[in-house]
Design a protein around this motif. Structure first.
Motif, mmCIF file in Angstrom:
data_model
loop_
_atom_site.group_PDB
_atom_site.id
_atom_site.type_symbol
_atom_site.label_atom_id
_atom_site.label_comp_id
_atom_site.label_asym_id
_atom_site.label_seq_id
_atom_site.Cartn_x
_atom_site.Cartn_y
_atom_site.Cartn_z
ATOM 1 N N ALA A 24 0.854 -1.274 -0.145
ATOM 2 C CA ALA A 24 -0.027 -0.016 0.017
ATOM 3 C C ALA A 24 0.772 1.359 0.071
ATOM 4 O O ALA A 24 0.622 2.045 -0.786
ATOM 5 C CB ALA A 24 -0.866 0.076 1.364
ATOM 6 N N LEU A 25 1.985 1.249 0.972
ATOM 7 C CA LEU A 25 2.969 2.450 0.886
ATOM 8 C C LEU A 25 3.356 2.779 -0.575
ATOM 9 O O LEU A 25 3.690 3.842 -0.984
ATOM 10 C CB LEU A 25 3.737 2.618 1.983
ATOM 11 C CG LEU A 25 3.239 2.650 3.376
ATOM 12 C CD1 LEU A 25 4.394 2.202 4.335
ATOM 13 C CD2 LEU A 25 2.941 3.846 3.388
ATOM 14 N N ALA A 26 3.815 1.659 -1.118
ATOM 15 C CA ALA A 26 4.482 1.850 -2.492
ATOM 16 C C ALA A 26 3.541 2.327 -3.464
ATOM 17 O O ALA A 26 3.894 3.190 -4.415
ATOM 18 C CB ALA A 26 5.216 0.362 -2.926
ATOM 19 N N ILE A 27 2.501 1.714 -3.468
ATOM 20 C CA ILE A 27 1.370 2.339 -4.418
ATOM 21 C C ILE A 27 1.192 3.949 -4.020
ATOM 22 O O ILE A 27 0.960 4.574 -5.112
ATOM 23 C CB ILE A 27 -0.152 1.579 -4.202
ATOM 24 C CG1 ILE A 27 0.224 0.108 -4.836
ATOM 25 C CG2 ILE A 27 -1.057 2.302 -5.118
ATOM 26 C CD1 ILE A 27 -0.959 -0.671 -4.520
ATOM 27 N N LEU A 32 2.095 9.657 -5.630
ATOM 28 C CA LEU A 32 2.626 10.874 -5.225
ATOM 29 C C LEU A 32 3.692 11.143 -6.342
ATOM 30 O O LEU A 32 3.642 12.537 -6.770
ATOM 31 C CB LEU A 32 3.031 10.960 -3.833
ATOM 32 C CG LEU A 32 1.793 10.638 -2.805
ATOM 33 C CD1 LEU A 32 2.758 10.512 -1.330
ATOM 34 C CD2 LEU A 32 1.143 12.211 -2.718
ATOM 35 N N ALA A 33 4.634 10.541 -6.582
ATOM 36 C CA ALA A 33 5.772 10.641 -7.527
ATOM 37 C C ALA A 33 5.026 11.187 -9.070
ATOM 38 O O ALA A 33 5.483 12.331 -9.389
ATOM 39 C CB ALA A 33 6.400 9.574 -7.688
ATOM 40 N N ALA A 34 3.881 10.586 -9.254
ATOM 41 C CA ALA A 34 3.372 10.892 -10.669
ATOM 42 C C ALA A 34 2.632 12.273 -10.441
ATOM 43 O O ALA A 34 2.761 13.002 -11.314
ATOM 44 C CB ALA A 34 2.462 9.813 -11.178
ATOM 45 N N SER A 35 2.188 12.430 -9.367
ATOM 46 C CA SER A 35 1.438 13.903 -8.963
ATOM 47 C C SER A 35 2.302 14.980 -9.206
ATOM 48 O O SER A 35 2.265 16.023 -9.689
ATOM 49 C CB SER A 35 0.690 13.802 -7.775
ATOM 50 O OG SER A 35 -0.315 12.861 -7.812
ATOM 51 N N GLY A 40 4.900 19.806 -11.762
ATOM 52 C CA GLY A 40 6.017 20.417 -12.494
ATOM 53 C C GLY A 40 5.887 20.628 -13.884
ATOM 54 O O GLY A 40 6.390 21.462 -14.449
ATOM 55 N N SER A 41 5.169 19.542 -14.443
ATOM 56 C CA SER A 41 5.057 19.847 -15.976
ATOM 57 C C SER A 41 4.070 21.086 -16.174
ATOM 58 O O SER A 41 4.376 21.819 -17.292
ATOM 59 C CB SER A 41 4.492 18.697 -16.455
ATOM 60 O OG SER A 41 4.314 18.827 -17.988
ATOM 61 N N LEU A 42 3.038 21.034 -15.584
ATOM 62 C CA LEU A 42 2.166 22.051 -15.525
ATOM 63 C C LEU A 42 2.811 23.322 -15.284
ATOM 64 O O LEU A 42 2.553 24.615 -16.073
ATOM 65 C CB LEU A 42 0.909 21.967 -14.519
ATOM 66 C CG LEU A 42 0.170 20.969 -14.923
ATOM 67 C CD1 LEU A 42 -0.991 20.702 -14.302
ATOM 68 C CD2 LEU A 42 -0.762 21.138 -16.363
ATOM 69 N N ALA A 43 3.641 23.386 -14.334
ATOM 70 C CA ALA A 43 4.443 24.936 -14.097
ATOM 71 C C ALA A 43 5.210 25.204 -15.075
ATOM 72 O O ALA A 43 5.328 26.235 -15.409
ATOM 73 C CB ALA A 43 5.175 24.577 -12.658
#
Length: 134
Positions: A24-27, A32-35, A40-43
């Motif tokens: 569950a923590l890995a998921i 969170l990393a994808a978010s 960052g891409s939006l900025a």
């Protein structure tokens, strides 16, 4: 008939195993990393859009000055500073002839130092108003 009493078992332990918690923590960590990458891409996209907006204003200003000057532009290229806000911009104005000698094609390309390609590019056609009688 007498029923034999069943042996009393302790209640089964409830909860998650250590492996389930780690999965569950890995998921959650991957989500969170994808978010963070998306934010960052939006900025970066927003900053690029802001630069292109300022470059468009610079090109529009250069063409508006030509229209307001009511002068017949000379053929050729002219490069000049057209910075906006805190963004260093360089405008390249290219004036070329058209098949109709009464008109000239004017193209303004806006670039910024250290970045390949144009941020903005506008084209207009100017009429020779210097020989026109009112």
């Amino acid at each position: 008939m007498v029923h034999a009493a069943r042996p009393v078992r302790p209640a089964a332990a409830r909860g998650f195993t250590m492996i389930e918690v780690l999965v569950a923590l890995a998921i959650v960590a991957i989500a969170l990393a994808a978010s963070l990458r998306a934010v960052g891409s939006l900025a970066a996209s927003e900053a690029d859009l802001h630069d292109r907006l300022l470059a468009g204003w610079s090109a529009d200003n250069a063409l508006a000055q030509l229209h307001l000057a009511h002068r017949w532009p000379d053929l050729g290229e002219q490069q000049f500073d057209c910075s906006q806000a805190n963004l260093r911009l360089t405008c390249l104005e290219t004036v070329s002839a058209t098949p109709n000698p009464v008109f000239r094609r004017v193209e303004v390309s806006v670039t910024t130092p250290g970045r390949a390609g144009n941020l903005a590019q506008l084209v207009t056609v100017l009429a020779n108003e210097t020989n026109r009688s009112l």
